[in-house]
Design an enzyme around this catalytic site. Structure first.
Site, mmCIF file in Angstrom:
data_model
loop_
_atom_site.group_PDB
_atom_site.id
_atom_site.type_symbol
_atom_site.label_atom_id
_atom_site.label_comp_id
_atom_site.label_asym_id
_atom_site.label_seq_id
_atom_site.Cartn_x
_atom_site.Cartn_y
_atom_site.Cartn_z
ATOM 1 N N HIS A 166 8.595 -18.448 0.374
ATOM 2 C CA HIS A 166 8.779 -18.027 -1.014
ATOM 3 C C HIS A 166 8.821 -16.508 -1.001
ATOM 4 O O HIS A 166 7.942 -15.866 -0.425
ATOM 5 C CB HIS A 166 7.633 -18.519 -1.897
ATOM 6 C CG HIS A 166 7.759 -18.081 -3.326
ATOM 7 N ND1 HIS A 166 8.882 -18.344 -4.081
ATOM 8 C CD2 HIS A 166 6.916 -17.372 -4.140
ATOM 9 C CE1 HIS A 166 8.730 -17.843 -5.293
ATOM 10 N NE2 HIS A 166 7.556 -17.238 -5.356
ATOM 11 N N HIS A 178 9.282 -12.290 -8.798
ATOM 12 C CA HIS A 178 9.783 -13.423 -8.019
ATOM 13 C C HIS A 178 10.458 -14.424 -8.947
ATOM 14 O O HIS A 178 10.213 -14.449 -10.156
ATOM 15 C CB HIS A 178 8.676 -14.071 -7.174
ATOM 16 C CG HIS A 178 7.497 -14.581 -7.946
ATOM 17 N ND1 HIS A 178 6.974 -15.842 -7.765
ATOM 18 C CD2 HIS A 178 6.712 -13.996 -8.887
ATOM 19 C CE1 HIS A 178 5.927 -16.012 -8.553
ATOM 20 N NE2 HIS A 178 5.748 -14.912 -9.245
ATOM 21 N N CYS A 261 14.737 -18.310 -4.633
ATOM 22 C CA CYS A 261 13.977 -17.059 -4.678
ATOM 23 C C CYS A 261 14.462 -16.047 -3.651
ATOM 24 O O CYS A 261 14.415 -14.829 -3.889
ATOM 25 C CB CYS A 261 12.491 -17.345 -4.475
ATOM 26 S SG CYS A 261 12.100 -18.171 -2.894
#
Length: 317
Positions: A166, A178, A261
Protein backbone atom coordinates in the site's frame (compact mmCIF):
# COMPACT_ATOMS: atom_id res chain seq x y z
CA UNK A 1 16.03 -4.32 -5.22
CA UNK A 2 15.43 -4.09 -1.45
CA UNK A 3 17.99 -2.39 0.79
CA UNK A 4 17.99 -0.73 4.19
CA UNK A 5 18.55 3.00 4.54
CA UNK A 6 19.79 5.16 7.37
CA UNK A 7 18.34 8.48 8.57
CA UNK A 8 17.75 10.74 5.59
CA UNK A 9 20.20 13.44 4.59
CA UNK A 10 18.98 16.89 3.62
CA UNK A 11 19.94 16.40 -0.02
CA UNK A 12 20.10 13.77 -2.74
CA UNK A 13 23.45 15.22 -3.81
CA UNK A 14 26.84 15.38 -2.16
CA UNK A 15 28.39 18.05 0.03
CA UNK A 16 31.69 19.82 -0.65
CA UNK A 17 34.39 17.27 -1.43
CA UNK A 18 31.68 14.61 -1.60
CA UNK A 19 30.64 16.16 -4.91
CA UNK A 20 34.02 15.24 -6.38
CA UNK A 21 33.71 11.69 -5.08
CA UNK A 22 30.25 11.32 -6.62
CA UNK A 23 31.53 12.48 -10.00
CA UNK A 24 34.44 10.04 -9.80
CA UNK A 25 32.05 7.18 -9.01
CA UNK A 26 29.73 8.15 -11.86
CA UNK A 27 32.59 8.09 -14.36
CA UNK A 28 33.78 4.77 -12.93
CA UNK A 29 30.28 3.41 -13.57
CA UNK A 30 30.47 4.63 -17.16
CA UNK A 31 33.70 2.70 -17.68
CA UNK A 32 32.36 -0.42 -15.97
CA UNK A 33 28.97 -0.42 -17.71
CA UNK A 34 29.90 0.74 -21.22
CA UNK A 35 33.64 0.18 -21.68
CA UNK A 36 34.78 0.98 -25.21
CA UNK A 37 31.20 1.55 -26.40
CA UNK A 38 31.14 4.88 -24.53
CA UNK A 39 31.93 7.54 -27.13
CA UNK A 40 31.04 10.72 -25.26
CA UNK A 41 29.90 11.59 -21.72
CA UNK A 42 28.89 14.70 -19.82
CA UNK A 43 28.53 15.16 -16.07
CA UNK A 44 25.87 17.45 -14.66
CA UNK A 45 23.73 18.40 -11.67
CA UNK A 46 19.96 18.86 -11.86
CA UNK A 47 18.09 21.85 -10.48
CA UNK A 48 17.17 19.57 -7.55
CA UNK A 49 20.83 18.91 -6.74
CA UNK A 50 21.12 15.39 -8.18
CA UNK A 51 24.38 14.41 -9.89
CA UNK A 52 24.19 12.51 -13.18
CA UNK A 53 26.15 11.57 -16.27
CA UNK A 54 24.79 11.33 -19.82
CA UNK A 55 26.53 8.91 -22.17
CA UNK A 56 26.60 8.39 -25.93
CA UNK A 57 26.84 4.65 -26.54
CA UNK A 58 27.86 3.07 -29.82
CA UNK A 59 25.56 0.22 -30.88
CA UNK A 60 26.99 -3.08 -32.05
CA UNK A 61 25.40 -2.93 -35.50
CA UNK A 62 25.70 0.80 -36.11
CA UNK A 63 24.10 3.92 -34.72
CA UNK A 64 24.14 5.38 -31.22
CA UNK A 65 21.91 5.64 -28.16
CA UNK A 66 21.94 8.00 -25.19
CA UNK A 67 21.97 6.68 -21.63
CA UNK A 68 21.94 8.11 -18.12
CA UNK A 69 23.38 7.15 -14.74
CA UNK A 70 22.38 9.08 -11.61
CA UNK A 71 23.42 9.37 -7.99
CA UNK A 72 21.06 9.59 -5.03
CA UNK A 73 22.88 9.83 -1.71
CA UNK A 74 19.77 8.68 0.16
CA UNK A 75 19.73 5.32 -1.61
CA UNK A 76 21.81 2.19 -1.06
CA UNK A 77 23.46 1.65 -3.48
CA UNK A 78 23.44 5.34 -4.38
CA UNK A 79 24.70 4.97 -7.97
CA UNK A 80 21.87 3.89 -10.29
CA UNK A 81 21.91 1.32 -13.03
CA UNK A 82 22.25 2.88 -16.51
CA UNK A 83 19.01 3.49 -18.39
CA UNK A 84 18.35 4.60 -21.95
CA UNK A 85 16.89 8.07 -22.40
CA UNK A 86 16.93 8.38 -26.20
CA UNK A 87 13.68 7.42 -27.92
CA UNK A 88 15.37 5.62 -30.82
CA UNK A 89 18.59 5.05 -32.74
CA UNK A 90 20.64 8.19 -33.29
CA UNK A 91 23.65 9.54 -35.11
CA UNK A 92 26.49 10.70 -32.89
CA UNK A 93 25.53 14.31 -33.63
CA UNK A 94 21.91 13.65 -32.59
CA UNK A 95 23.07 12.06 -29.35
CA UNK A 96 25.33 15.00 -28.52
CA UNK A 97 22.50 17.40 -29.32
CA UNK A 98 20.12 15.49 -27.04
CA UNK A 99 22.69 15.55 -24.23
CA UNK A 100 23.01 19.32 -24.61
CA UNK A 101 19.21 19.79 -24.53
CA UNK A 102 18.78 17.53 -21.52
CA UNK A 103 21.59 19.25 -19.64
CA UNK A 104 19.86 22.59 -20.17
CA UNK A 105 16.40 21.35 -19.20
CA UNK A 106 17.62 19.39 -16.16
CA UNK A 107 19.25 22.54 -14.83
CA UNK A 108 16.04 24.56 -14.94
CA UNK A 109 13.79 24.88 -11.87
CA UNK A 110 10.70 22.75 -12.36
CA UNK A 111 12.46 20.41 -14.80
CA UNK A 112 9.83 18.14 -16.39
CA UNK A 113 7.56 15.16 -15.75
CA UNK A 114 8.21 11.80 -17.36
CA UNK A 115 4.91 12.02 -19.24
CA UNK A 116 6.19 15.10 -21.08
CA UNK A 117 9.95 14.67 -21.64
CA UNK A 118 12.06 16.84 -23.97
CA UNK A 119 11.80 16.02 -27.69
CA UNK A 120 13.80 12.94 -28.65
CA UNK A 121 13.98 11.59 -25.10
CA UNK A 122 12.11 9.08 -22.98
CA UNK A 123 12.20 8.31 -19.27
CA UNK A 124 10.78 4.84 -18.66
CA UNK A 125 9.04 3.98 -15.39
CA UNK A 126 9.26 0.25 -14.68
CA UNK A 127 9.82 -2.25 -11.91
CA UNK A 128 13.41 -2.81 -13.01
CA UNK A 129 14.14 0.88 -12.40
CA UNK A 130 12.16 1.57 -9.22
CA UNK A 131 14.33 1.07 -6.15
CA UNK A 132 12.78 0.10 -2.82
CA UNK A 133 14.86 1.01 0.24
CA UNK A 134 13.66 -0.47 3.52
CA UNK A 135 13.25 2.18 6.19
CA UNK A 136 14.29 1.36 9.79
CA UNK A 137 11.45 0.42 12.12
CA UNK A 138 12.07 3.65 14.03
CA UNK A 139 10.14 5.44 11.28
CA UNK A 140 6.94 4.45 13.07
CA UNK A 141 7.93 6.70 15.97
CA UNK A 142 9.87 9.47 14.20
CA UNK A 143 8.85 9.84 10.56
CA UNK A 144 10.81 13.03 9.87
CA UNK A 145 14.05 11.37 10.96
CA UNK A 146 13.91 8.88 8.09
CA UNK A 147 11.63 10.45 5.50
CA UNK A 148 11.47 13.74 3.61
CA UNK A 149 8.45 15.65 2.40
CA UNK A 150 7.31 14.22 -0.94
CA UNK A 151 8.77 10.73 -0.43
CA UNK A 152 6.84 7.90 -2.08
CA UNK A 153 6.30 5.36 0.70
CA UNK A 154 5.35 1.67 0.43
CA UNK A 155 3.79 -0.25 3.33
CA UNK A 156 3.95 -4.06 3.11
CA UNK A 157 0.53 -5.76 3.17
CA UNK A 158 -0.40 -9.45 2.98
CA UNK A 159 -3.64 -10.17 1.12
CA UNK A 160 -4.84 -13.79 1.11
CA UNK A 161 -1.25 -15.01 1.25
CA UNK A 162 -0.03 -12.65 -1.49
CA UNK A 163 2.31 -9.79 -0.59
CA UNK A 164 1.27 -6.36 -1.85
CA UNK A 165 2.30 -2.81 -1.05
CA UNK A 166 0.00 0.00 0.00
CA UNK A 167 1.62 3.26 -1.08
CA UNK A 168 1.26 6.94 -0.38
CA UNK A 169 3.04 10.27 -0.37
CA UNK A 170 4.67 11.48 2.82
CA UNK A 171 3.62 15.11 3.38
CA UNK A 172 5.85 15.85 6.36
CA UNK A 173 5.04 16.29 10.06
CA UNK A 174 3.73 12.72 10.31
CA UNK A 175 1.04 13.12 7.62
CA UNK A 176 0.44 11.19 4.36
CA UNK A 177 -1.70 11.28 1.23
CA UNK A 178 -2.95 7.91 0.00
CA UNK A 179 -5.64 6.55 -2.33
CA UNK A 180 -8.19 4.12 -0.87
CA UNK A 181 -11.61 2.73 -1.66
CA UNK A 182 -14.50 4.14 0.27
CA UNK A 183 -15.83 1.91 3.03
CA UNK A 184 -18.20 -0.81 1.83
CA UNK A 185 -21.57 -0.84 3.57
CA UNK A 186 -22.14 -4.50 2.77
CA UNK A 187 -20.21 -7.65 1.93
CA UNK A 188 -22.23 -8.57 -1.15
CA UNK A 189 -20.55 -10.10 -4.18
CA UNK A 190 -21.44 -7.00 -6.22
CA UNK A 191 -19.67 -4.70 -3.76
CA UNK A 192 -16.68 -7.02 -3.69
CA UNK A 193 -16.47 -7.13 -7.47
CA UNK A 194 -16.48 -3.33 -7.64
CA UNK A 195 -13.07 -3.21 -5.96
CA UNK A 196 -11.67 -5.11 -8.93
CA UNK A 197 -13.54 -3.30 -11.69
CA UNK A 198 -14.10 0.23 -10.40
CA UNK A 199 -15.21 1.32 -6.93
CA UNK A 200 -15.79 4.73 -5.42
CA UNK A 201 -12.62 5.99 -3.78
CA UNK A 202 -10.77 9.12 -2.81
CA UNK A 203 -7.37 10.45 -1.84
CA UNK A 204 -7.22 10.98 1.91
CA UNK A 205 -4.88 13.08 4.05
CA UNK A 206 -4.10 10.95 7.08
CA UNK A 207 -1.78 10.66 10.03
CA UNK A 208 1.10 8.24 9.65
CA UNK A 209 -0.63 5.70 11.88
CA UNK A 210 -3.82 5.76 9.83
CA UNK A 211 -1.86 5.41 6.58
CA UNK A 212 0.17 2.45 7.83
CA UNK A 213 -2.84 0.64 9.28
CA UNK A 214 -5.32 1.59 6.57
CA UNK A 215 -5.30 -1.95 5.15
CA UNK A 216 -3.88 -4.07 7.98
CA UNK A 217 -4.84 -4.77 11.55
CA UNK A 218 -2.92 -3.12 14.37
CA UNK A 219 -0.43 -5.53 15.95
CA UNK A 220 2.68 -5.58 18.11
CA UNK A 221 4.82 -5.99 14.97
CA UNK A 222 4.46 -2.97 12.69
CA UNK A 223 4.55 -3.59 8.92
CA UNK A 224 7.73 -3.03 6.94
CA UNK A 225 8.08 0.38 5.31
CA UNK A 226 9.97 1.09 2.08
CA UNK A 227 10.86 4.30 0.27
CA UNK A 228 10.38 4.03 -3.50
CA UNK A 229 12.42 6.10 -5.93
CA UNK A 230 13.16 6.36 -9.65
CA UNK A 231 16.83 6.87 -10.63
CA UNK A 232 16.04 10.42 -11.77
CA UNK A 233 14.24 12.65 -9.29
CA UNK A 234 12.13 14.92 -11.50
CA UNK A 235 10.00 16.71 -8.90
CA UNK A 236 10.82 18.42 -5.63
CA UNK A 237 9.11 17.28 -2.45
CA UNK A 238 6.92 20.38 -2.53
CA UNK A 239 5.86 19.64 -6.12
CA UNK A 240 5.04 16.02 -5.26
CA UNK A 241 2.84 17.05 -2.34
CA UNK A 242 1.09 19.74 -4.40
CA UNK A 243 0.30 17.14 -7.07
CA UNK A 244 -1.11 14.84 -4.39
CA UNK A 245 -3.36 17.71 -3.31
CA UNK A 246 -4.42 18.15 -6.95
CA UNK A 247 -5.30 14.46 -7.34
CA UNK A 248 -7.26 14.64 -4.10
CA UNK A 249 -9.79 16.68 -6.09
CA UNK A 250 -9.60 14.50 -9.22
CA UNK A 251 -9.49 10.78 -8.35
CA UNK A 252 -12.84 9.14 -7.59
CA UNK A 253 -12.67 5.57 -8.94
CA UNK A 254 -10.47 2.70 -7.79
CA UNK A 255 -9.48 -0.31 -9.91
CA UNK A 256 -6.93 -2.60 -8.32
CA UNK A 257 -5.28 -3.37 -11.68
CA UNK A 258 -5.50 -0.01 -13.46
CA UNK A 259 -5.98 2.74 -10.88
CA UNK A 260 -4.75 1.73 -7.44
CA UNK A 261 -2.78 3.43 -4.68
CA UNK A 262 0.53 2.84 -6.47
CA UNK A 263 -0.73 4.46 -9.67
CA UNK A 264 -1.59 7.48 -7.51
CA UNK A 265 1.76 7.76 -5.72
CA UNK A 266 3.74 7.14 -8.92
CA UNK A 267 1.86 9.87 -10.77
CA UNK A 268 2.61 12.26 -7.92
CA UNK A 269 6.34 11.44 -8.03
CA UNK A 270 6.99 11.11 -11.77
CA UNK A 271 3.91 12.26 -13.68
CA UNK A 272 3.33 8.68 -14.89
CA UNK A 273 0.78 6.39 -13.18
CA UNK A 274 2.52 3.05 -12.57
CA UNK A 275 1.82 0.08 -10.30
CA UNK A 276 4.85 -1.79 -8.97
CA UNK A 277 2.69 -4.77 -7.96
CA UNK A 278 0.70 -5.06 -11.18
CA UNK A 279 3.90 -5.66 -13.19
CA UNK A 280 3.90 -9.11 -11.61
CA UNK A 281 2.02 -11.52 -13.87
CA UNK A 282 1.20 -13.65 -10.84
CA UNK A 283 -0.29 -10.77 -8.86
CA UNK A 284 -2.17 -9.43 -11.87
CA UNK A 285 -3.62 -12.88 -12.52
CA UNK A 286 -4.47 -13.27 -8.84
CA UNK A 287 -6.39 -10.00 -8.92
CA UNK A 288 -8.12 -11.08 -12.12
CA UNK A 289 -9.29 -14.57 -11.16
CA UNK A 290 -9.27 -14.47 -7.36
CA UNK A 291 -12.81 -14.70 -6.05
CA UNK A 292 -13.40 -11.30 -4.38
CA UNK A 293 -14.53 -12.55 -0.99
CA UNK A 294 -15.13 -10.26 1.96
CA UNK A 295 -11.59 -11.04 3.17
CA UNK A 296 -10.08 -9.58 0.02
CA UNK A 297 -12.47 -6.64 -0.01
CA UNK A 298 -11.71 -5.77 3.61
CA UNK A 299 -8.02 -5.72 2.75
CA UNK A 300 -8.52 -3.42 -0.23
CA UNK A 301 -11.00 -0.95 1.26
CA UNK A 302 -10.75 1.66 3.92
CA UNK A 303 -12.40 0.06 6.96
CA UNK A 304 -15.75 1.56 7.91
CA UNK A 305 -14.99 1.94 11.58
CA UNK A 306 -14.31 4.55 14.22
CA UNK A 307 -10.80 5.82 13.43
CA UNK A 308 -10.48 7.42 16.87
CA UNK A 309 -9.81 3.94 18.28
CA UNK A 310 -6.44 4.04 16.52
CA UNK A 311 -5.16 6.69 18.90
CA UNK A 312 -5.60 4.49 21.96
CA UNK A 313 -4.21 1.49 20.08
CA UNK A 314 -1.12 3.45 19.08
CA UNK A 315 -0.51 4.62 22.62
CA UNK A 316 -0.80 1.14 24.08
CA UNK A 317 1.42 -0.56 21.50
Amino acid sequence: MLTCIQPSSSSIGGFGKADDNVRILLMASVRNEFGDTSIFSRLGVTALGQHYVLVTKKKMFGGYTTHMITANMRNRPFISIPFKVSSGAQSIEESRDLISRLTTVLGRPGMFSFDDPPIGSQFPVGKELIQLDEVPVGVHDRQDKYLEKGDEVFCEVNVSGVKFYHSGIYAGDGMCYHFVCDAQESESFADALAVFSGASAHVVYDTWFEFVYALVEVSDVPPKIFRASHPLICRSGEQVVKYAEHLQRELENYDIRRCNCQHFSSECSTGVPFSYDMTSNFKYLACTVLKPTSTVVNAMTRPNRDRSSFASSSTSS
